[in-house]
Design an enzyme around this catalytic site. Structure first.
Site, short mmCIF file in Angstrom:
data_model
loop_
_atom_site.label_atom_id
_atom_site.label_comp_id
_atom_site.label_asym_id
_atom_site.label_seq_id
_atom_site.Cartn_x
_atom_site.Cartn_y
_atom_site.Cartn_z
N ASP A 1 -12.39 9.15 16.08
CA ASP A 1 -11.81 8.49 17.26
C ASP A 1 -10.29 8.69 17.32
O ASP A 1 -9.70 8.52 18.37
CB ASP A 1 -12.17 7.00 17.28
CG ASP A 1 -11.86 6.29 15.99
OD1 ASP A 1 -11.85 6.95 14.92
OD2 ASP A 1 -11.62 5.07 16.03
N TRP A 2 -9.63 9.08 16.20
CA TRP A 2 -8.18 9.28 16.26
C TRP A 2 -7.64 10.44 15.41
O TRP A 2 -6.54 10.94 15.67
CB TRP A 2 -7.43 8.00 15.83
CG TRP A 2 -7.73 7.56 14.41
CD1 TRP A 2 -8.72 6.70 14.03
CD2 TRP A 2 -7.08 7.96 13.20
NE1 TRP A 2 -8.72 6.55 12.65
CE2 TRP A 2 -7.71 7.30 12.12
CE3 TRP A 2 -5.99 8.80 12.92
CZ2 TRP A 2 -7.32 7.47 10.80
CZ3 TRP A 2 -5.60 8.97 11.59
CH2 TRP A 2 -6.26 8.30 10.55
N GLU B 1 -3.09 10.40 3.05
CA GLU B 1 -4.31 10.61 3.82
C GLU B 1 -4.29 12.05 4.34
O GLU B 1 -3.25 12.54 4.77
CB GLU B 1 -4.40 9.64 5.01
CG GLU B 1 -4.49 8.19 4.60
CD GLU B 1 -4.78 7.26 5.78
OE1 GLU B 1 -4.86 7.74 6.93
OE2 GLU B 1 -4.92 6.06 5.53
N GLU C 1 5.38 5.97 8.70
CA GLU C 1 4.64 7.22 8.53
C GLU C 1 5.54 8.44 8.46
O GLU C 1 6.49 8.57 9.24
CB GLU C 1 3.67 7.42 9.71
CG GLU C 1 2.61 6.35 9.87
CD GLU C 1 3.07 5.16 10.70
OE1 GLU C 1 4.26 5.10 11.08
OE2 GLU C 1 2.22 4.29 10.97
N ARG D 1 9.94 4.68 19.40
CA ARG D 1 9.03 3.71 18.79
C ARG D 1 9.75 2.43 18.35
O ARG D 1 9.12 1.40 18.13
CB ARG D 1 8.39 4.38 17.58
CG ARG D 1 7.06 3.86 17.24
CD ARG D 1 6.50 4.70 16.12
NE ARG D 1 5.81 3.83 15.18
CZ ARG D 1 5.40 4.23 13.99
NH1 ARG D 1 5.67 5.45 13.59
NH2 ARG D 1 4.78 3.40 13.21
N GLU E 1 0.84 -1.20 0.00
CA GLU E 1 0.00 0.00 0.00
C GLU E 1 0.88 1.24 0.00
O GLU E 1 1.94 1.26 0.63
CB GLU E 1 -0.89 -0.04 1.26
CG GLU E 1 -1.99 0.97 1.30
CD GLU E 1 -2.92 0.78 2.50
OE1 GLU E 1 -3.34 -0.37 2.79
OE2 GLU E 1 -3.21 1.78 3.16
N ASP F 1 0.19 5.33 0.61
CA ASP F 1 -0.92 6.18 1.09
C ASP F 1 -0.66 7.67 1.11
O ASP F 1 0.37 8.10 1.63
CB ASP F 1 -1.22 5.87 2.57
CG ASP F 1 -1.74 4.49 2.81
OD1 ASP F 1 -2.44 3.98 1.94
OD2 ASP F 1 -1.45 3.93 3.89
N HIS G 1 -0.74 12.93 5.72
CA HIS G 1 -0.16 11.72 6.29
C HIS G 1 0.25 10.80 5.14
O HIS G 1 -0.54 10.59 4.22
CB HIS G 1 -1.26 11.08 7.16
CG HIS G 1 -0.92 9.78 7.77
ND1 HIS G 1 -0.50 9.65 9.07
CD2 HIS G 1 -0.97 8.52 7.26
CE1 HIS G 1 -0.30 8.37 9.35
NE2 HIS G 1 -0.58 7.66 8.27
N THR G 2 1.47 10.27 5.18
CA THR G 2 1.90 9.32 4.15
C THR G 2 2.40 8.05 4.82
O THR G 2 2.90 8.08 5.94
CB THR G 2 3.05 9.90 3.27
OG1 THR G 2 4.21 10.12 4.10
CG2 THR G 2 2.65 11.20 2.60
N ASN G 3 2.24 6.94 4.10
CA ASN G 3 2.75 5.68 4.64
C ASN G 3 3.02 4.73 3.47
O ASN G 3 2.47 4.90 2.37
CB ASN G 3 1.74 5.05 5.61
CG ASN G 3 2.38 4.09 6.60
OD1 ASN G 3 3.57 3.80 6.54
ND2 ASN G 3 1.56 3.55 7.50
#
Ligand SMILES: *[C@@H]1O[C@H](CO)[C@@H](O)[C@H](O)[C@H]1NC(C)=O
Length: 267
Positions: A177-178, A91, A116, A252, A87, A89, A104-106
């Site tokens: 929710d996020w 977003e 991300e 992380r 994928e 992305d 946002h990219t991933n």
């Protein structure tokens, strides 16, 4: 003649896309030149390409939800299907009025994402259309906005999407929710329906499947990288507009940053 050719190559949403959810909330109009998605408290909406592709350049113009877009997420991405999917992305996370969107990219390779990078737009993405581009070739993935590279993901030595055909997807949905300020700011349904607009989709790409007519007149994307000007501009974007980078998020990855982070020139 070249004008006719260019017109024929530019996408038509009726020919290129299927509405996948939201029924009449997704609308194609203006002879297939324009598409709008909307979101209300019953449903969002979305579409996907009729064709699958293995490498190419994918351009889409988007105008994002204006005003109070908190809780909404607008997307434009490529994805394969099934287990271990790939994928790529884009977003766009909405915000309360006057506060900036997050771009946002991933990248997922064989089912694994966690790559991300997020950016602030250097323009108002709700005031006019801007061109969002994914270049996907065997050596790298490049994310561009208005032809300015904002992110490069190099294939060398790491899992990379290079075998599974992908479709183009786009959607507008509720993620309160996020999405906005970590989920603290909710969608204001009194402002619904929310609407995002798409136009000028163009896939200059290798089609996969029975009718793989070529949309490949210009193959520049297949070796596309960054020249000196492109490197200067991506440094400008990263210095001024990057707000999150997994490659600098040591907490992380206690066992060490992913390998591509060590070789990337654009940290
Ligand atoms: C929304 O605006 C706030 C305040 O400027 C900012 O911290 C946040 O990153 C913005 N974007 C999202 C998606 O929350």
């Amino acid at each position: 003649m070249s004008c006719l050719l260019a017109a024929a190559l530019a996408g038509n949403f009726y020919d290129d896309m299927d509405i996948t959810f939201g029924n009449q909330r997704a609308k194609i109009f203006n002879n297939g030149q324009d598409l709008s998605l909307s979101l209300d408290h019953f449903s969002g909406s979305g579409f996907q390409s009729k064709h699958e592709y293995l490498f190419g350049r994918f351009d889409m113009q988007l105008k994002l939800v204006p005003g109070n877009s908190a809780g909404t997420v607008t997307t434009f991405y490529l994805s394969s299907q099934g287990a271990g999917h790939d994928e790529i992305d884009f977003e766009f996370l909405g915000n309360s009025s006057g506060n900036p969107y997050t771009i946002h990219t991933n990248v997922y390779a064989q089912g694994k994402g966690d790559k991300e990078q997020q950016f602030r737009p250097w323009f108002d993405p709700t005031a006019a259309f801007h061109t969002y581009t994914i270049v996907w070739n065997s050596q790298r993935i490049i994310f561009l906005i208005d032809n300015i590279s904002i992110r490069v993901f190099e294939a060398s030595g790491v899992p990379f999407p290079n075998r599974q055909p992908m479709r183009v997807y786009a959607s507008l949905w509720n993620a309160d929710d996020w999405a906005t300020q970590g989920g603290r700011v909710k969608t204001d349904w009194t402002k619904a329906p929310f609407t995002a607009s798409y136009r000028k989709f163009n896939a200059n790409a290798n089609k996969v499947g029975p009718d793989q007519t070529s949309e490949n007149n210009n193959q520049a994307w297949s070796t596309q990288g960054l020249d000196a000007a492109g490197r200067n501009r991506i440094r400008w974007v990263h210095a001024n507009y990057m707000i999150y980078n997994y490659c600098t998020d040591n907490s992380r990855f206690p066992a060490g940053l992913p390998p591509e982070c060590k070789t990337s020139k654009f940290l």
